[in-house]
Design an enzyme around this catalytic site. Structure first.
Site, mmCIF file in Angstrom:
data_model
loop_
_atom_site.group_PDB
_atom_site.id
_atom_site.type_symbol
_atom_site.label_atom_id
_atom_site.label_comp_id
_atom_site.label_asym_id
_atom_site.label_seq_id
_atom_site.Cartn_x
_atom_site.Cartn_y
_atom_site.Cartn_z
ATOM 1 C CE LYS A 53 -3.837 -2.506 2.039
ATOM 2 N NZ LYS A 53 -4.656 -2.912 3.185
ATOM 3 C CD GLN A 97 -3.641 -4.647 6.347
ATOM 4 O OE1 GLN A 97 -3.733 -3.579 5.764
ATOM 5 N NE2 GLN A 97 -4.057 -5.770 5.794
ATOM 6 C CG ASP A 120 -9.866 -0.212 5.213
ATOM 7 O OD1 ASP A 120 -9.714 -0.641 4.060
ATOM 8 O OD2 ASP A 120 -9.091 -0.453 6.150
HETATM 9 N N1 GUN Z 1 -7.102 -6.998 5.877
HETATM 10 C C1 GUN Z 1 -7.436 -7.693 4.747
HETATM 11 N N2 GUN Z 1 -8.056 -6.882 3.867
HETATM 12 C C2 GUN Z 1 -8.098 -5.646 4.430
HETATM 13 C C3 GUN Z 1 -8.628 -4.401 3.988
HETATM 14 O O1 GUN Z 1 -9.189 -4.239 2.891
HETATM 15 N N3 GUN Z 1 -8.472 -3.372 4.877
HETATM 16 C C4 GUN Z 1 -7.890 -3.528 6.100
HETATM 17 N N4 GUN Z 1 -7.810 -2.463 6.890
HETATM 18 N N5 GUN Z 1 -7.411 -4.676 6.534
HETATM 19 C C5 GUN Z 1 -7.512 -5.736 5.696
#
Ligand code: GUN
Length: 286
Positions: A53, A97, A120
């Site tokens: 990311k 995350q 998110d």
């Molecule tokens: N863990 C797996 N997919 C995601 C996501 O799209 N966002 C976040 N914050 N954590 C994740």
């Protein structure tokens, strides 16, 4: 005739190209879009996702702030960091995350993120807006899947969609997005009866189980010309795989996504897009 491979890398790049332009325009207006990531503990998969990311942000001109926190952090300590990021005017998006270590209350932490910085799309506020067709910030993987349909001009109206996932991250937001496009959506899960028959009747199957020991979508489970979107990614027999047996599915489907190189790159691209949206929202509010 073999179906069309939906190439997530190509579609993600088209999103990133648009994001890069938008980021440059914001900078011309004196706004430097910035994403703050919060990674707790030492889950190697999560660390890789966050690193990717950051690299993607760099590629399109979005600044990042990196918070790597000890797995023993307490709930109040983490809450304080979220509060500080909410108050920091130079931060436009906050990504915590997931999953969090077991001792932390995930719902409480996610709910604490300002809805305006919730890139998110997971806060109760933004989930509610999505259900009412008013969301500006939508969960990244589901909106990435919708972008794939859009890219290929796939009309969802009246289509029977079987969705094999009911999570907050994938299944529930997708349900609302598909419904908005007038699809008929059946949300299936581990307790669903006759899943094979339901898949065989579907125009579109979207699957996100993520455990090949429990579930594989095989070509005999879909109808001729169906569309298959594979959201899952897991390690199985030393390989990164999705839920579907892509090589046989693509011979029968009209469109299908591979793993890797399918939905995965879309999640990151949509995070970048949401960060630009959040930076624009923030600049309108001040
Ligand atoms: N863990 C797996 N997919 C995601 C996501 O799209 N966002 C976040 N914050 N954590 C994740």
């Amino acid at each position: 005739m073999a179906g069309v491979r939906i190439d997530g890398k190509v579609i993600a790049q088209s999103v990133k190209d648009r994001v890069k332009k938008a980021a440059a325009e914001l900078k011309n207006q004196g706004i430097s879009p910035c994403l703050a990531t919060v990674l707790i503990g030492d889950n190697p998969a999560s660390a890789t996702y966050v690193k990717n990311k950051h690299l993607a942000c760099e590629e399109v001109g979005i600044a990042t702030k990196d918070h790597k926190l000890d797995s023993n952090i307490t709930q109040p300590e983490l809450a304080k960091i979220i509060d500080e990021l909410n108050a920091d005017k130079s931060v436009h998006g906050i990504l915590v995350q997931l999953p969090l270590p077991k001792h932390l209350d995930e719902f409480a932490i996610i709910s604490r993120i300002s809805p305006l910085k919730d890139v998110d799309g997971l806060t109760p506020h933004n989930v509610g807006l999505l259900a009412m067709k008013k969301a500006a910030l939508v969960a990244c993987t589901p909106s990435g899947v919708m972008e794939m349909f859009d890219y290929h001009g796939i009309d969802l109206e009246g289509k029977n969609v079987v969705l094999i996932n009911r999570s907050n991250l994938v299944g529930k937001p997708l349900y609302h997005l598909l419904l908005e496009k007038n699809a008929t959506v059946l949300t299936c899960h581990s307790k669903t009866k006759n899943l094979t028959r339901l898949c065989q009747d579907a125009d579109i199957v979207i699957t996100a189980v993520g455990d090949r020991n429990k579930f594989t979508l095989t070509s005999d489970m879909i109808k001729e010309g169906a569309i298959v979107i594979d959201v899952a990614i897991s390690r199985f027999q030393e390989k990164l795989v999705g839920d579907s047996d892509y090589d046989s599915i693509i011979k029968k489907a009209s469109f299908a996504t591979p793993v890797p190189g399918g939905v995965g790159p879309m999640t990151v691209a949509m995070l970048l897009k949401n960060t630009i949206t959040a930076a624009s929202l923030g600049s309108q509010i001040g």
